[in-house]
Each structure stands twice: as C-alpha cells, then as structure tokens.
Design an enzyme around this catalytic site. Structure first.
Site, PDB file in Angstrom:
ATOM      1  CE  LYS A  98      -3.798   2.353   0.383  1.00 47.41           C
ATOM      2  NZ  LYS A  98      -3.366   3.047  -0.866  1.00 47.41           N
ATOM      3  CE  LYS A 122       4.190   7.484   5.475  1.00 49.03           C
ATOM      4  NZ  LYS A 122       3.859   8.454   4.408  1.00 49.03           N
ATOM      5  CE  LYS A 134       4.736   7.317  -2.040  1.00 51.84           C
ATOM      6  NZ  LYS A 134       4.179   7.764  -0.741  1.00 51.84           N
ATOM      7  N   GLY A 173      -2.611   8.431  -4.133  1.00 45.10           N
ATOM      8  CA  GLY A 173      -1.916   9.621  -4.612  1.00 45.10           C
ATOM      9  C   GLY A 173      -0.654   9.939  -3.815  1.00 45.10           C
ATOM     10  CG  ASP A 174       3.572  10.918  -2.700  1.00 47.79           C
ATOM     11  OD1 ASP A 174       3.460  10.594  -1.517  1.00 47.79           O
ATOM     12  OD2 ASP A 174       4.550  11.584  -3.116  1.00 47.79           O
ATOM     13  CB  THR A 218      -2.072  13.887   4.574  1.00 47.05           C
ATOM     14  OG1 THR A 218      -2.414  12.772   3.758  1.00 47.05           O
ATOM     15  CG2 THR A 218      -0.592  13.858   4.883  1.00 47.05           C
ATOM     16  CB  SER A 386      -5.487   4.931   2.055  1.00 47.20           C
ATOM     17  OG  SER A 386      -5.290   6.006   1.172  1.00 47.20           O
TER      18      SER A 386
END
Ligand code: GLU
Length: 454
Positions: A98, A122, A134, A173-174, A218, A386
């Site tokens: 994830k 994390k 990622k 997303g990022d 976030t 998420s």
C-alpha cells in the site's frame, strides 16, 4: 558476553548500511532513509540478536519486487513521448502493498525506494493491515493539458494493472497525483479488468467508492498528532504562530485544521517561492489558486497586496514561529534551515512531507530540545484513511465524515501514545524518532520472522 554481543550487533547495522550503499549505487535518498531508521534503532537491534540470526535487516532493505516499465503516450501536438513508470512492492509482512504514486520529474529509483521503505514502517504504525509500496513516474503533470494527463494515466495503468489489486497492491496519490489522476487511473483499471474493484485504488471520488475525509486526512492527522504533543505540554494551538511549507493537499488541510484550532498560519509556499502574511494566510485564496486554477503561490499577492513574497522556497524557514510543519518535499530542511528555526524559537516540528529533514537537521533539532514528530508517524493519517477507505469498499458501505474523522483522531492518538511510551521504555524520553522507528520496525520484523523465510 554482553560486550561481545553489543560489538557484533553494532557491526550488523554498519554492515547493512554499507550493503545498501553498494547494492543501490547513487540512490542517496534511499541510503538516507535506511540510515535514519537503522542508526536510530541501533540500541534496539543490539538488544535483539534474533534479528541478525534471521537476516531481518538484509531482507527488510531489499524490496520484495520492483517493476520498472515504459509509459508511451502522445501529447496534444500528436508527438510520441516516453516516460518511465515504477512500482516498488517493498514489504507485504503486514498486508497487501500500500502506498501512493508520485508523478514528478525528479522521480528515479532512489526516490521510489526511499518512499516505499518509509511507507512500510508508516503503514505498520497505523495499526491497519497494510504492507508497504510506492510507485510513480518521472512524468511532470505541470503545464500538461487534462487530455494529456488522461492519456498518460491510461498508458501508465495499461502496464500497472497486472501488478495491483485489492488484495495485492493498492496505489493512491502522492505529489502530482490527486483526485483527477486517480479518476483516470481507476477508469482505465476498470476498463481493462472489466471489474469495478473499488479497493484496488484509494483516494477515489466520494460518489464512486472514495471515503469522506481522505482528501483532508494527511493534513488533519498531522495537526491532530501535533495537538497531542501540545496537550502533553499543557499547551494548545490557540495563538501559535505556524509556518507550513508547500501548498498541496497535505499543506492546505494542515493549515485548515490548525486555523480551526486557533493557530495563525503565517506562511505557505510552493516550489517557486513563499508567501508571508503576518495577519494569517487567507486559505481560501490559496485553495482557489492551487486547486481552482492550478496556479502559483505568487498569485496570492494579486488578492493580498500587503503580503510578502520570497522567490526562494527555503526562505520560509527564516521566519519566527512556534510550530513548523514541513509539507512540501524531501530534504527541504537541512542543517542551515534547522539552525534558523531553532534560533527563531521553534518548539515543535511536525513532518507532513516524507523525509523533509536531513539527518543533520534531525540531530540538530534533538540536541536543541525541539520536539520532532517524524513523518512516518506525523503524516500517517493519509494512508490510515486510505485503509479506512479500503474497509468501506470491502463492506460496500460508506461512513459519515464524523465517523471517519473520529477514527482518524483515534489512530493518530494511538500512534503518538505508542511511540511515546516505547521511547520512554528505552530511556529515550521525547525521542519520537526512536519511538516511531522501533514500533514500526518491531511489527514488521516480528511478522517476517513468524512467516518464515519469505
Ligand atoms: N502518499 C501518501 C503517503 O505518503 C498516501 C499513501 C496512501 O494513501 O496509500 O503516505
């Protein structure tokens, strides 16, 4: 015996750092992320020889799978363009991979691996069953038309779809990947697989499987955890001067929640520069510029001519403030910025971006008694929400804003309590970097040992 063990364990950490450098040449951000975790937990590794016996550090620093792929697409002039796509499936000890996708011209394996490595710990801290991954591309969405972004996303997913799935790997997303990109990616995934598999991506629109609060999570989560630190100090956000770098998703919603709790957010930035508004930043203007017209932060001055603008983003750290929330990107606070911040009275640094402080900056904050909440704890609210989105998808249900917000608050409070208590247990009171790394590491490493040699 103890002395002997200590000596060999110390060598173990050093050996692994060396190994990561040799096996991943030039990937400095990845080296830095590994060093940050391993150096801080050195005494913990020393006390647990089973980690060396099980080659945990060798396994933990080697991604389970890495996919690099070609992404061809056509621009609006009909020219063929080629970018590189990535998905790093780093660790699945705790659940399916994830983590987000980053579209930015600086993306290369060193950035992908650092982010995936960080994500693993994390995600462990959230207490949700999610492994670490990622991905992304060196594609730059800046200046591209909607149609170009759509064609790029469709091509990207045409390869990525075979590697992901609700039980395998769940991107989100990022930087450079928001609601628009997730929409195009999801549409293409659905078309190729002929399945409305909502749980295969998170950050979706709220009418088609997304979760309320995911957009805000976030930033809100960051402010919730900083608030826990403030409460411990007998303080609150009321009247505090806060500097927030960035003006993307994390920064905007951190600002919104901090302002709601009574703080004065005096500055925000983007990659071109920073605006300083001593009366407090007008967030509606920032949202209109950034989300409404995809503009630059300098345009803030058109609406607020009395504000100041610095055309160097890092100058944001020269301002006087009580709380600094770096929410832009990696290594935005180096030793010089850390010195400025300490000189100007900062008390708490909450990391909203991933790895925004260099190793030297972290050390400087620590020796100067600044409470540093490391990214893997401070910005975990995004990925935690998420995971809440995935739960709702699995149940074909959707929860109210208040329900999700309550869960997010609980998760952030738990993270803070866990890392604080762990730091104290090892006589490293207030060292939240140590606490976060030990709690995350222990969960992942112990799960790996239980699952045998995989
Ligand atoms: N990119 C975010 C992070 O760094 C969110 C990842 C997710 O929601 O999967 O944690």
């Amino acid at each position: 015996m103890k002395e002997y063990l200590e000596r060999t364990q110390e060598e173990y950490v050093d050996r692994i750092i060396e190994r990561v450098i040799v096996k991943n040449p030039g990937e400095t951000e990845f080296h830095q992320a590994v060093r940050e975790v391993l150096e801080s937990i050195r005494p913990f590794i020393e006390a647990h020889p089973e980690y060396e016996e099980n080659a945990i550090l060798e396994r933990l620093t080697e991604p389970e799978r890495q996919v690099y792929f070609r992404v061809p697409w056509t621009d609006d002039k009909g020219r063929i363009r080629v970018n590189r796509g990535y998905r790093i499936e780093f660790n699945s000890a705790l659940g399916p991979y994830k983590g987000g996708l980053r579209f930015h011209p600086t993306v290369y394996p060193g950035i992908m691996k650092f982010l995936a490595f960080e994500q693993t710990f994390k995600n462990a801290l959230t207490g949700r069953p999610i492994g670490g991954g990622k991905g992304g591309s060196d594609f730059d969405p800046k200046g591209k038309s909607d149609a170009e972004v759509m064609r790029f996303c469709q091509s990207f997913m045409t390869e990525l779809y075979r590697h992901i799935g609700e039980k395998t790997d769940i991107p989100a997303g990022d930087i450079g990947v928001g609601a628009r990109e997730i929409g195009y990616l999801f549409g293409q995934y659905k078309r190729i697989t002929n399945k409305f598999e909502a749980g295969a991506l998170t950050g979706k629109g709220i009418n088609w499987g997304g979760s309320l609060l995911r957009t805000e999570a976030t930033g809100y989560g960051l402010v919730y955890i900083v608030n826990e630190v403030l409460k411990d100090q007998g303080e609150s956000f009321e009247g505090k001067k806060v500097v927030i770098s960035g003006s993307g998703n994390a920064a905007i919603y951190a600002a919104q929640k901090a302002i709601e709790l009574g703080a004065i957010v005096i500055a925000m930035s983007d990659s071109d520069g920073a605006v300083y508004d001593p009366q407090g930043i007008d967030l509606d203007t920032v949202i209109e510029i950034k989300e409404g017209r995809r503009g630059r932060i300098v345009e803030y001055l058109e609406v607020h001519p009395n504000a100041d603008y610095e055309n160097k983003s890092k100058n944001i750290w020269k301002l006087d403030c009580d709380i600094a929330l770096p929410c832009a990107t990696q290594n935005e606070i180096d030793i010089d910025e850390a010195k400025e911040l300490v000189k100007n009275g900062v008390k708490i640094v909450g990391e909203g971006a991933n790895m925004p402080s260099t190793l030297e900056a972290i050390e400087y904050f620590q020796i100067n008694n600044v409470v540093l909440i490391p990214a893997k704890a401070a910005n975990a609210g995004g990925v935690a929400t998420s995971a809440l989105e995935m739960s709702q998808n699995a149940m074909w249900d959707s929860w109210t804003f208040e329900e999700v917000d309550k869960k997010l608050k609980e998760i952030m409070t738990n993270i803070y309590q866990n890392i604080k208590i762990t730091a104290k247990e090892y006589n490293k009171e207030d060292d939240l970097v140590f606490g976060a790394n030990v709690v995350g590491f222990q969960k992942v490493a112990n799960a790996m040992i239980s699952q045998g040699l995989v």
